[in-house]
Design an enzyme around this catalytic site. Structure first.
Site, PDB file in Angstrom:
ATOM      1  N   SER A 240       0.871  -1.178   0.000  1.00  0.00           N
ATOM      2  CA  SER A 240       0.000   0.000   0.000  1.00  0.00           C
ATOM      3  C   SER A 240       0.906   1.225   0.000  1.00  0.00           C
ATOM      4  CB  SER A 240      -0.903   0.010   1.231  1.00  0.00           C
ATOM      5  OG  SER A 240      -0.115  -0.013   2.408  1.00  0.00           O
TER       6      SER A 240
ATOM      7  N   CYS B  22      -5.026   1.657  -9.553  1.00  0.00           N
ATOM      8  CA  CYS B  22      -4.245   1.616  -8.323  1.00  0.00           C
ATOM      9  C   CYS B  22      -5.175   1.449  -7.123  1.00  0.00           C
ATOM     10  CB  CYS B  22      -3.408   2.865  -8.127  1.00  0.00           C
ATOM     11  SG  CYS B  22      -2.420   2.732  -6.616  1.00  0.00           S
TER      12      CYS B  22
ATOM     13  N   ASN C  93      -3.118  -5.192 -12.626  1.00  0.00           N
ATOM     14  CA  ASN C  93      -2.599  -4.550 -11.432  1.00  0.00           C
ATOM     15  C   ASN C  93      -2.804  -5.525 -10.262  1.00  0.00           C
ATOM     16  OD1 ASN C  93      -1.711  -2.528  -9.562  1.00  0.00           O
ATOM     17  ND2 ASN C  93      -2.422  -0.970 -10.993  1.00  0.00           N
ATOM     18  N   THR C  94      -2.568  -5.071  -9.040  1.00  0.00           N
ATOM     19  CA  THR C  94      -2.596  -5.990  -7.898  1.00  0.00           C
ATOM     20  C   THR C  94      -4.016  -6.405  -7.509  1.00  0.00           C
ATOM     21  OG1 THR C  94      -2.526  -4.052  -6.478  1.00  0.00           O
ATOM     22  CG2 THR C  94      -0.441  -5.148  -6.920  1.00  0.00           C
TER      23      THR C  94
ATOM     24  N   GLY D 293       1.784 -10.093 -13.456  1.00  0.00           N
ATOM     25  CA  GLY D 293       1.192 -10.850 -12.360  1.00  0.00           C
ATOM     26  C   GLY D 293       1.999 -12.092 -12.063  1.00  0.00           C
TER      27      GLY D 293
ATOM     28  N   GLY E 122       7.375  -7.937 -12.252  1.00  0.00           N
ATOM     29  CA  GLY E 122       7.118  -6.989 -11.172  1.00  0.00           C
ATOM     30  C   GLY E 122       7.809  -7.367  -9.885  1.00  0.00           C
ATOM     31  N   THR E 123       7.036  -7.915  -8.961  1.00  0.00           N
ATOM     32  CA  THR E 123       7.534  -8.238  -7.625  1.00  0.00           C
ATOM     33  C   THR E 123       8.799  -9.089  -7.646  1.00  0.00           C
ATOM     34  OG1 THR E 123       5.287  -8.063  -6.783  1.00  0.00           O
ATOM     35  CG2 THR E 123       6.834  -9.292  -5.433  1.00  0.00           C
TER      36      THR E 123
HETATM   37  C1  LIG Z   1       5.440  -2.260  -4.372  1.00  0.00           C
HETATM   38  C2  LIG Z   1       4.627  -2.186  -5.615  1.00  0.00           C
HETATM   39  C3  LIG Z   1       4.379  -0.947  -6.206  1.00  0.00           C
HETATM   40  C4  LIG Z   1       3.619  -0.846  -7.353  1.00  0.00           C
HETATM   41  N1  LIG Z   1       3.412   0.376  -7.902  1.00  0.00           N
HETATM   42  C5  LIG Z   1       2.683   0.493  -9.036  1.00  0.00           C
HETATM   43  C6  LIG Z   1       2.488   1.757  -9.642  1.00  0.00           C
HETATM   44  O1  LIG Z   1       2.990   2.780  -9.163  1.00  0.00           O
HETATM   45  N2  LIG Z   1       1.741   1.817 -10.776  1.00  0.00           N
HETATM   46  C7  LIG Z   1       1.180   0.706 -11.348  1.00  0.00           C
HETATM   47  O2  LIG Z   1       0.533   0.819 -12.379  1.00  0.00           O
HETATM   48  N3  LIG Z   1       1.364  -0.521 -10.790  1.00  0.00           N
HETATM   49  C8  LIG Z   1       2.092  -0.654  -9.650  1.00  0.00           C
HETATM   50  N4  LIG Z   1       2.292  -1.893  -9.102  1.00  0.00           N
HETATM   51  C9  LIG Z   1       1.671  -3.069  -9.735  1.00  0.00           C
HETATM   52  C10 LIG Z   1       2.644  -3.818 -10.644  1.00  0.00           C
HETATM   53  O3  LIG Z   1       3.071  -2.998 -11.719  1.00  0.00           O
HETATM   54  C11 LIG Z   1       2.027  -5.094 -11.199  1.00  0.00           C
HETATM   55  O4  LIG Z   1       0.931  -4.758 -11.993  1.00  0.00           O
HETATM   56  C12 LIG Z   1       1.544  -6.047 -10.111  1.00  0.00           C
HETATM   57  O5  LIG Z   1       2.402  -6.018  -9.003  1.00  0.00           O
HETATM   58  C13 LIG Z   1       1.428  -7.491 -10.601  1.00  0.00           C
HETATM   59  O6  LIG Z   1       2.675  -7.982 -11.079  1.00  0.00           O
HETATM   60  P1  LIG Z   1       3.730  -8.809 -10.161  1.00  0.00           P
HETATM   61  O7  LIG Z   1       2.952  -9.895  -9.476  1.00  0.00           O
HETATM   62  O8  LIG Z   1       4.756  -9.322 -11.107  1.00  0.00           O
HETATM   63  O9  LIG Z   1       4.283  -7.844  -9.191  1.00  0.00           O
HETATM   64  C14 LIG Z   1       3.070  -2.017  -7.944  1.00  0.00           C
HETATM   65  C15 LIG Z   1       3.331  -3.256  -7.373  1.00  0.00           C
HETATM   66  C16 LIG Z   1       4.098  -3.362  -6.229  1.00  0.00           C
HETATM   67  C17 LIG Z   1       4.352  -4.715  -5.641  1.00  0.00           C
END
Ligand SMILES: Cc1cc2nc3c(=O)[nH]c(=O)nc-3n(C[C@H](O)[C@H](O)[C@H](O)COP(=O)(O)O)c2cc1C
Ligand SMILES: Cc1cc2nc3c(=O)[nH]c(=O)nc-3n(C[C@H](O)[C@H](O)[C@H](O)COP(=O)(O)OP(=O)(O)OC[C@H]3O[C@@H](n4cnc5c(N)ncnc54)[C@H](O)[C@@H]3O)c2cc1C
Ligand code: FES
Lengths: 279, 300
Positions: free
Chosen positions: B67, B127, B188-189, B239, B261-262
């Protein structure tokens, strides 16, 4: 948020052998890693961000101060930690022959100067971890002779006082205090520090602190009240360790004006000046 | 390994996901940006934002909650200080923006258009960490309106970044395309929560937070599949992608490129590793050109 001074060229990401893992004291583990490339780059107060290699759980790395860079075996780096949850449990279960993934060295180190001040290292519990290495480097750099260093170790109880023997080996005078009075001074690390300062009356002092946040807040108050320059190594939950995820922020006073901004503990810290830290 | 996404030529189909790689340049030379297909910057807003109070992240099984609250230096700083450092490189530059309404989204896009040096723009409609942030991609009408307002400001390819937190993402995807989006970023998340029962409190300062990491990979894959069947491509998938194997699952399911991402928090070189591992993995299956694999999962 400024894109500030991480020096990524000094940071390494590598997998290494676990050389040793043992219980240094009940509940307190020493993990020795084989890091010949990384070891010489480490400055006192920096940390390593580590995880067991090749597993999915725990997923994220965990940060640990460098406890020691021993002279032998060459290239070894020691971490010291208490097992409190899943990450430290998994890392405490690593054995020689297994491997760890290590990112580091990270963060801004403790700063020191050879200006004749007495360096007082104030630790709460396992917060002592970075201080044997700091004491060693203060002495080795010729900055501060061992007699001008004091280790102040506070803990809940006798069994949670770690590293007395390390300071003894360096010739650094060490004061112990316990909340329950089971060893040394009966009281907390900050009360004990106040006593140590009385004994040093008149001499310039520099304070280094590491431990639980309530202790560090009290220590900060003491430093501010007595106009002593202090540096605190603080703890925040981390993900990346590199300043990009913005997990580990802490409030810091703006250089000019009454306002504040967030800084990351992993990149701008973990060491912060007592004058600017707002938590 | 080259692919084309909405007319943007990528040297390979691997990007970093917004918010998980900073702006890239602050990590060199620890990472080798020139090995990536593209770099998606962290979301920027009209004004600098401090973001939420800590604690902001918490590890959960095979993933994490965050968050952060869109902490960022603001569009001006992004255009003046960061974009110039990204020019003329081997990777393509994707900006990611978030506004409070269609007009503020449009202003951000217009500023990027003027700045130049941006190959693609991701509209963060999803977001979960700011008030109102999710509305844009849980409401088809709003999604269409925001994208259309942005479309009017630029010819740079636009990607609407969608949330998985809806019963059916297809109508939102359709609306975003109708508004003029060139492509869609999924996902997104996933909204989640963690509680510290001893303290009787949420683990994070924000009550609810976004779940990411391998834990959400099946969800992301399902959304990509739904969106692809509803509107086709191009889709940028995100994701839980951490390996070349993961990447190929998404490409087969219809993504044109993937975002790591993560996984970058675990291993900051994850995106370049995924890109580097792709050729051998494809070769092991007798696939010469990655484009021959994209969207080969039958639609029914
Ligand atoms: C710490 C963190 C910050 C993130 N910040 C953004 C952001 O500023 N803008 C955005 O569009 N997505 C943001 N995301 C989402 C990621 O870009 C991605 O869509 C999401 O985490 C799923 O991919 P992953 O499982 O590979 O992380 C963020 C994710 C994390 C974990
Ligand atoms: C720069 C830095 C250096 C550090 N150096 C050391 C070190 O040298 N030795 C060491 O032992 N630890 C050190 N820590 C703390 C260490 O990183 C954490 O203890 C570790 O991440 C916990 O992981 P876990 O998965 O075992 O616990 P988690 O599962 O994350 O936490 C277990 C429980 O303990 C609580 N908790 C988490 N952290 C703390 C804490 N610090 N104190 C009290 N309760 C906590 C949690 O809320 C939870 O209830 C350092 C932290 C930082 C930021
Ligand atoms: S841990 Fe990611 S910014 Fe500090």
């Amino acid at each position: 948020m400024a894109l500030t001074a991480l020096r990524p060229e000094k940071v390494l990401l590598l997998e290494c052998d676990v050389l040793d893992s043992r219980e240094k004291a009940p509940g307190c583990r020493l993990l020795r890693l084989d890091l010949p490339e990384m070891a010489p780059r480490i400055e006192a107060g920096q940390f390593l961000h580590i995880r067991p290699a090749g597993v999915l759980t725990p997923y994220l790395r965990r940060p640990f101060s460098v406890y020691d860079v021993p002279a032998s075996p060459r290239g070894a780096v020691d971490l010291l930690f208490t097992v409190i949850g899943s990450g430290t449990y998994a890392l405490g279960s690593l054995r020689p022959g297994t491997r760890a993934s290590v990112l580091g060295p990270l963060g801004r180190p403790f700063r020191f100067a050879s200006d004749g001040a007495v360096s007082v290292l104030v630790a709460g519990g396992i917060g002592v971890a970075p201080f044997p290495d700091l004491a060693k480097k203060l002495i080795a750099a010729g900055s501060v002779p061992a007699k001008d260093i004091r280790a102040v170790l506070g803990a809940r109880s006798r069994s949670l006082v770690f590293c007395r023997e390390d300071f003894a080996a360096l010739g650094v005078p060490c004061e112990v205090g316990t909340d329950d009075g089971s060893e040394g001074f009966h009281g907390n690390a900050v009360q004990l520090t106040a006593r140590v300062l009385e004994g040093l009356r008149g001499q310039p002092v520099r304070i280094y602190g590491c431990g639980p946040e309530p202790m560090l807040r009290a220590l900060q108050k003491l430093c501010v009240e007595r106009k002593i320059s202090g540096q605190l190594s603080i703890d925040r939950r981390m993900a990346c360790g590199l300043g990009i995820c913005r997990s580990c922020v802490v409030r810091v006073k703006d250089p000019a004006g009454p306002d504040w901004h967030f800084e990351t503990v992993c990149r701008e810290g973990p060491v912060f000046d007592t004058e600017t830290l707002l938590w | 390994m080259a692919v084309s996404v909405a007319g943007i030529a990528l040297q390979n189909p691997v990007l970093c996901a917004s918010g998980t790689f900073g702006y890239g340049v602050e990590l060199e030379p620890l990472v080798r940006l020139d090995r990536l297909g593209g770099l998606v910057g962290k979301t920027v807003t009209a004004e600098p934002r401090r973001g939420n109070a800590p604690p902001r992240t918490f590890e959960t099984p095979a993933g994490m909650l965050n968050s952060i609250g869109l902490e960022n230096p603001g569009i001006e700083s992004y255009c003046e200080e960061i974009l110039p450092r990204l020019r003329g490189r081997a990777f393509r530059v994707f900006a990611n923006v978030a506004g409070e309404d269609a007009r503020s989204f449009a202003r951000l896009v217009s500023r990027l258009d003027r700045a130049g040096g941006v190959d693609g723009i991701e509209l963060n409609l999803s977001c979960p960490n700011v008030a109102g942030g999710l509305d844009f991609s849980t409401d088809a009408r709003l999604a269409r309106e925001v994208v259309a307002a942005c479309r009017a400001e630029t010819r740079v390819p636009l990607f609407a970044k969608l949330t998985p937190n809806v019963t059916d993402p297809a109508p939102i995807a359709v609306a975003a395309r109708e508004g003029g989006a060139d492509g869609l970023t999924c996902v997104n998340t996933v909204l989640g929560m963690a509680v510290d029962w001893r303290r009787r409190a949420s683990r994070l300062s924000a009550r609810h937070a976004g779940l990411s990491g391998p834990a959400i990979r099946p969800i992301a894959l399902r959304v990509v599949d739904q969106v692809r069947r509803a509107v086709g491509g191009p889709i940028l998938a995100a994701g839980g992608i951490a390996t070349a194997e993961d990447a190929l699952e998404f490409l087969v399911a219809g993504a044109s490129a993937v975002q790591v991402g993560t996984a970058s928090f675990v291993e900051i070189t994850a995106p370049e590793r995924v890109a580097a591992d792709l050729p051998a993995l494809l070769a092991s299956a007798g696939v010469g050109d990655v484009n021959d694999l994209i969207g080969t999962l039958p639609k029914d």
